[in-house]
Enzyme design. Sequence first.
Site, PDB file in Angstrom:
ATOM      1  N   GLY A 188      -8.063   9.865   9.890  1.00 43.70           N
ATOM      2  CA  GLY A 188      -8.365  10.053  11.306  1.00 43.70           C
ATOM      3  C   GLY A 188      -9.408  11.101  11.609  1.00 43.70           C
ATOM      4  O   GLY A 188      -9.727  11.360  12.760  1.00 43.70           O
ATOM      5  N   ASN A 242      -9.616   2.045   9.789  1.00 45.17           N
ATOM      6  CA  ASN A 242      -8.718   1.773  10.907  1.00 45.17           C
ATOM      7  C   ASN A 242      -9.116   2.563  12.155  1.00 45.17           C
ATOM      8  O   ASN A 242      -9.647   2.002  13.106  1.00 45.17           O
ATOM      9  CB  ASN A 242      -7.264   2.073  10.507  1.00 45.17           C
ATOM     10  CG  ASN A 242      -6.275   1.699  11.594  1.00 45.17           C
ATOM     11  OD1 ASN A 242      -6.642   1.232  12.666  1.00 45.17           O
ATOM     12  ND2 ASN A 242      -5.001   1.901  11.330  1.00 45.17           N
ATOM     13  N   ALA A 301      -9.401   6.140   4.230  1.00 40.21           N
ATOM     14  CA  ALA A 301      -9.214   7.342   5.057  1.00 40.21           C
ATOM     15  C   ALA A 301     -10.500   8.121   5.282  1.00 40.21           C
ATOM     16  O   ALA A 301     -11.226   8.431   4.347  1.00 40.21           O
ATOM     17  CB  ALA A 301      -8.156   8.265   4.467  1.00 40.21           C
ATOM     18  N   LYS A 359       0.888  -1.168   0.000  1.00 40.08           N
ATOM     19  CA  LYS A 359       0.000   0.000   0.000  1.00 40.08           C
ATOM     20  C   LYS A 359       0.922   1.213   0.000  1.00 40.08           C
ATOM     21  O   LYS A 359       1.653   1.452   0.962  1.00 40.08           O
ATOM     22  CB  LYS A 359      -0.902  -0.010   1.238  1.00 40.08           C
ATOM     23  CG  LYS A 359      -1.789   1.212   1.319  1.00 40.08           C
ATOM     24  CD  LYS A 359      -2.918   1.059   2.340  1.00 40.08           C
ATOM     25  CE  LYS A 359      -3.757   2.312   2.385  1.00 40.08           C
ATOM     26  NZ  LYS A 359      -3.548   3.116   3.599  1.00 40.08           N
TER      27      LYS A 359
END
Lengths: 259, 259, 259, 259
Positions: B158, B206, B184, B97
């Site tokens: 995030g 994530n 993302a 990645k």
Amino acid sequence: MTPLIIADQEFGSRLFVGTGKYASAEAMTESILASGAELVTLSLRRLDLQHQTDNILKPLQRMGVKLLPNTSGARNAQEAIFASELAREALQTNWVKLEIHPDPRYLMPDGNETLVAAEALIKKGFVVMPYVHADPVLCKRLEEVGCQCVMPLGSPIGSNMGLASRPFLDIILEQANVPVIVDAGIGAPSDASLALEMGADAVLVNTAMAVAKQPKQMSKAFRLAVEAGRLAYESGLGEKRFDAAHATSPLTEFIGALS
Amino acid sequence: MTPLIIADQEFGSRLFVGTGKYASAEAMTESILASGAELVTLSLRRLDLQHQTDNILKPLQRMGVKLLPNTSGARNAQEAIFASELAREALQTNWVKLEIHPDPRYLMPDGNETLVAAEALIKKGFVVMPYVHADPVLCKRLEEVGCQCVMPLGSPIGSNMGLASRPFLDIILEQANVPVIVDAGIGAPSDASLALEMGADAVLVNTAMAVAKQPKQMSKAFRLAVEAGRLAYESGLGEKRFDAAHATSPLTEFIGALS
Amino acid sequence: MTPLIIADQEFGSRLFVGTGKYASAEAMTESILASGAELVTLSLRRLDLQHQTDNILKPLQRMGVKLLPNTSGARNAQEAIFASELAREALQTNWVKLEIHPDPRYLMPDGNETLVAAEALIKKGFVVMPYVHADPVLCKRLEEVGCQCVMPLGSPIGSNMGLASRPFLDIILEQANVPVIVDAGIGAPSDASLALEMGADAVLVNTAMAVAKQPKQMSKAFRLAVEAGRLAYESGLGEKRFDAAHATSPLTEFIGALS
Amino acid sequence: MTPLIIADQEFGSRLFVGTGKYASAEAMTESILASGAELVTLSLRRLDLQHQTDNILKPLQRMGVKLLPNTSGARNAQEAIFASELAREALQTNWVKLEIHPDPRYLMPDGNETLVAAEALIKKGFVVMPYVHADPVLCKRLEEVGCQCVMPLGSPIGSNMGLASRPFLDIILEQANVPVIVDAGIGAPSDASLALEMGADAVLVNTAMAVAKQPKQMSKAFRLAVEAGRLAYESGLGEKRFDAAHATSPLTEFIGALS
């Protein structure tokens, strides 16, 4: 997941469904089974009350789901009250989804008539689930007169526009002491998931399932999305942070450490 | 649901996950298992390559998931290429990645350096999965140089802001001939479901899992939402229709027919 | 209002306009006058360079506005550089709006080729104003190679979708040391005002004016909106506060005080 | 621009303003003058009716603007009616902005009580301008009982959240036969412009002006934005078109033609 309780009845599924717009009674039956719904609303208008051969009602009764007659088509409190009483007798249930929409184009609900009808029906012993605009004060009033839940709209019925009323739903969710079920406009599983993530207790979906190319599969998709949304709500979602600052160490340090 | 294929490898799950920000290796392991993910990305920086006792890598290898090393922290093509080669050797995989983000604040990717690195890595035999801005022309170029998929961002890493880049993702999805994986910014199951409903082939999540109060439950929520979104995509979602006109017969007619 | 300065040239108006899609040269002239714009871009393709009778160029020169040739239609750096040199000679200006869009459908810009062309043109003495995706890293790179401003897009050219790229424009505005001019997609005065309120230094508008039913009036509307947006930016806008708590004294106290 | 007419009175400006939250009476006066507003609302609570030295009322009277007393703080119809009669006597006007908000946190209006009060006040000869939720059926009802306009909210008072109720405002605008004035939540000139572009007849702004760092300048910004929005509405805005297809000739043809 914590179960949902309305008027002392517990529901394992937080997805409520409708019966309109399906191509056939078979398509409807399959789809409702796939949705896992335990509460199914149906319009009094769609029942053939004088005959035993009704092809909507029979399969629903066989499924063992809870039937929630609605007053769709009622244009004022009086019509809605009359329809509710008819439904109670016909379906042997004192639950009713109260819908009053004088507007034939967008089927927007009439808050004043809904409040009048709700009060009257509650006095007559009904469990009243009112479909209303996402109006925080009205939702509070309905709670005060004894409604067992409130059903504010996400967007116009059949529009698939999702949670257009979101900022107002947030206020309703913050202030409510009864379950809040988002009704109308939910057009995709992501809308349903979002409603649950925001803290809605359940959603009611009909058009998006019934008119899908594959209603059965779509109903399953909604079932999963509602579970996802509730699970996320209970698992503690993070805040949106535009200014997410990151303290990631650059790769160079790592590479340097290797050499 | 149709399986996803990247570089001849088939994936049953369309949810890809990361390994960062978990409170412990146990929390990470549990969470990844609950997510059902078959592809797990991890930063080269987080590995202790010199020791056998690495507590991130070992549990991942035991799980049998495909490992996808990423070049997080690389600030230019050169660093990313070096990191990729290091990872290939350490993890025995030619998949990478590709992440190049010179911007320490928002970790926004550098498209020019990414294109340079992608070309070089493909020549060296890598399967390259590039993390990029939701830039339709760049995604097309990466496809042309041989990337096996593209990974445009939804919003800053995030940030939990979801699909802020939506109108541009729509163009990318319309034009791509390789799988498109939204990476993302996905902060809630509804975001993941929406990406799949729009036609994205997969999502990578994530932060939203790792920092949830209940990471394991949240991971399950994402699993369900991704399934819901894909199922809905395959089942044919309806259009949003602001002007949904309705020809419902009023209840009065029905009531009249009864009397 | 503070004036805008690009490459030492001062502009009283923060509204830049285009010349395409007008029904006639007269409509264009009237509209540009009503807009108050001091910078007008025009495509090299639209000029009849071999004849004195050009009906686009002449009225623009009479108006005394600064002409900004653009390389619209260029599909790579080489074509854009060639077009820029041609334009410099024909229009006697070293300013150029750099547009490279290989994508014939959405006219999305090519960031890599734009960076290559920008560097080359700056070495040749051009003042380069690059039209790019709202990519924060690319905008930074363009600034670093010497672009005198950056022109990130709001949404696809001609789409009237407004500031679809808003979260990324916010990052660009936060990081830029050169003027940021929002280009493409601005479909209504409210979009233009919003861009300026966010801190954009200017906007470029073409389609929304040119295809309006009343182009001249619409151009005036954009002029007012741009002034409004800039004035608001300089006057200190309040934050959005969902949780606006209010300590209003109820009317009863007042009524009580009267009696 | 066509003038706005409410109850036979013509208004040149489509920006209505409030008097609350200003740092001083001077700041208020300056700001209102800069806004160009011809209708100014003020709360009965803020008047010192027993004294001649009122420092809010006097400057407003000197300005020659039309005063619109409001019933802010009323929690039910009875209080609102009483306040309206008091205001009529004190300010010698039969116009009243009807505000009933039992909710002390978000000041959300009470539709049922508003309808009751509106009917009563209209019978008493008032020109009633009701502040309500963006509820299409309620707006229609208020029109039917004789309200001379309706004032649906954009978002919660003081929130600066703009037109959160947009899809519902669109329905109201489509159905109304009286002027529609968007009230509450307008936080920036772009919000005001958008309301007018959508076809709203006017907007009422207070907080965004009064709490700006430079209230006078901000008021001018709103004046310009309202003019821009109305002008754009009258000039025929284009549709949003995601799929804007473009038939631009590539530059190569042009370049080829030159050689």
